[in-house]
Design a protein around this motif. Structure first.
Motif, PDB file in Angstrom:
ATOM      1  N   PHE A   4      13.311  24.211   9.831  1.00 12.37           N
ATOM      2  CA  PHE A   4      13.903  23.343   8.876  1.00 12.37           C
ATOM      3  C   PHE A   4      15.285  23.098   9.382  1.00 12.37           C
ATOM      4  O   PHE A   4      15.690  21.847   9.502  1.00 12.37           O
ATOM      5  N   THR A  24      10.624  27.638   7.133  1.00 13.79           N
ATOM      6  CA  THR A  24       9.649  26.560   6.875  1.00 13.79           C
ATOM      7  C   THR A  24       9.832  25.861   8.270  1.00 13.79           C
ATOM      8  O   THR A  24      10.735  25.768   8.881  1.00 13.79           O
ATOM      9  N   THR A  25       8.704  24.914   8.658  1.00 14.45           N
ATOM     10  CA  THR A  25       8.947  24.037   9.863  1.00 14.45           C
ATOM     11  C   THR A  25       8.743  22.513   9.553  1.00 14.45           C
ATOM     12  O   THR A  25       7.912  22.335   8.576  1.00 14.45           O
ATOM     13  N   ILE A  26       9.219  21.996  10.230  1.00 15.65           N
ATOM     14  CA  ILE A  26       9.089  20.415  10.375  1.00 15.65           C
ATOM     15  C   ILE A  26       8.059  19.973  11.320  1.00 15.65           C
ATOM     16  O   ILE A  26       8.325  20.367  12.694  1.00 15.65           O
ATOM     17  N   ILE A  29       8.705  13.506  11.265  1.00 14.47           N
ATOM     18  CA  ILE A  29       9.487  12.847  10.622  1.00 14.47           C
ATOM     19  C   ILE A  29       9.290  11.300  10.674  1.00 14.47           C
ATOM     20  O   ILE A  29       9.092  10.877  11.825  1.00 14.47           O
ATOM     21  N   ILE A  40       9.456  13.513   5.521  1.00 21.79           N
ATOM     22  CA  ILE A  40       9.744  14.988   6.134  1.00 21.79           C
ATOM     23  C   ILE A  40       8.336  15.574   6.099  1.00 21.79           C
ATOM     24  O   ILE A  40       7.987  16.160   4.732  1.00 21.79           O
ATOM     25  N   TYR A  41       7.565  15.835   6.802  1.00 25.90           N
ATOM     26  CA  TYR A  41       6.406  16.781   6.855  1.00 25.90           C
ATOM     27  C   TYR A  41       6.597  18.196   7.125  1.00 25.90           C
ATOM     28  O   TYR A  41       7.022  18.607   8.258  1.00 25.90           O
ATOM     29  N   LEU A  42       6.540  19.012   6.025  1.00 30.89           N
ATOM     30  CA  LEU A  42       7.143  20.382   5.956  1.00 30.89           C
ATOM     31  C   LEU A  42       5.929  21.375   5.920  1.00 30.89           C
ATOM     32  O   LEU A  42       5.386  21.054   5.020  1.00 30.89           O
ATOM     33  N   ILE A  74      10.072  14.705   0.786  1.00 32.20           N
ATOM     34  CA  ILE A  74       9.462  15.886   1.488  1.00 32.20           C
ATOM     35  C   ILE A  74       7.886  16.123   1.373  1.00 32.20           C
ATOM     36  O   ILE A  74       7.548  16.037   0.073  1.00 32.20           O
ATOM     37  N   GLU A  76       5.114  18.369   1.610  1.00 36.43           N
ATOM     38  CA  GLU A  76       5.010  19.844   1.784  1.00 36.43           C
ATOM     39  C   GLU A  76       3.439  20.251   2.123  1.00 36.43           C
ATOM     40  O   GLU A  76       2.600  19.308   1.255  1.00 36.43           O
TER      41      GLU A  76
END
Length: 228
Positions: A4, A24-26, A29, A40-42, A74, A76
């Motif tokens: 992130f 966390t990771t992404i 976008i 944002i795909y978290l 976001i 999540e």
């Protein structure tokens, strides 16, 4: 995927918020064609409180997009250990779940808040509600949203049902009036098939892409972040 804070290097947030998002990771976008919403795909290996997600959305907007007409969302998803049954997840996630329902659909919030929870097994939940017209109309939507949050967002299977019991007639009429009044004045955006997360609404202006996320976004289409 990228970490992130590799993507949002310029963000300054509290120590608590940094700690919650540190690992966390992404995955990607995306930007709507009219540049009105940034999604944002978290992905996280631990639960994130609804309040923390909202605070991070607000920080991204205020520090990177201030004055622009854009919403930050976001989306999540959690990869939890096998120790999380539906019952355990509900115990830890109840507050965030209710906060989200209250933001998005006041009727679903009232149903979950007023109903009696009956766990028959660790993955079987029955919501017992007094019979009300408005609640009956939202029965399918409530089941859809709860199952989507548990199974798609959290990866935890659940068998969720709603059971209605007879209500006192006078009390039912008064309750229907109260809930109808709340619903008509709430302005809740509701849930869409696209996703569950709410968005942090920005101010007037046009969207721009500052700093380190410039290369992560392509105008009008999804931009997958490359592997390190």
């Amino acid at each position: 995927m990228k970490q992130f804070f590799q993507v949002f290097q310029e963000l300054t947030v509290s120590e608590h918020l940094r700690g919650m998002f540190l690992n966390t990771t992404i995955s990607r976008i995306t930007l709507k064609k009219d540049r009105s919403k940034l999604s944002i795909y978290l992905h996280s290996d631990h639960l994130l409180e609804r309040s923390d997600i909202r605070e991070m959305e607000e920080a991204i907007y205020k520090q990177l997009f201030i004055g622009k007409k854009i919403s930050i969302c976001i989306r999540e998803s959690f990869h939890l250990s096998s120790q999380y049954t539906a019952k355990v997840l509900y115990e830890f996630y109840e507050k965030s779940l209710l906060e989200e329902l209250k933001e998005r659909n006041i009727l679903l919030y009232q149903m979950m808040k007023q109903g009696e929870m009956e766990w028959r097994e660790d993955d079987c939940l029955s919501l017992i509600l007094e019979e009300q017209i408005l609640f009956r109309k939202e029965e399918k939507e409530c089941i859809r949203v709860i199952q989507k949050i548990f199974e798609e967002r959290c990866g935890v299977p659940i068998h969720f049902t709603i059971r209605f019991v007879p209500a006192n007639k006078k009390a039912e009429e008064e309750e229907d009036k109260t809930i109808a009044s709340l619903y008509s004045s709430s302005g809740n955006p509701g849930y869409s098939e696209e996703g569950l997360s709410d968005i942090y609404p920005g101010a007037e202006g046009s969207a721009a892409y500052p700093g380190t996320i410039n290369t992560a976004i392509q105008d009008g289409e999804a931009a997958s972040l490359s592997q390190e």
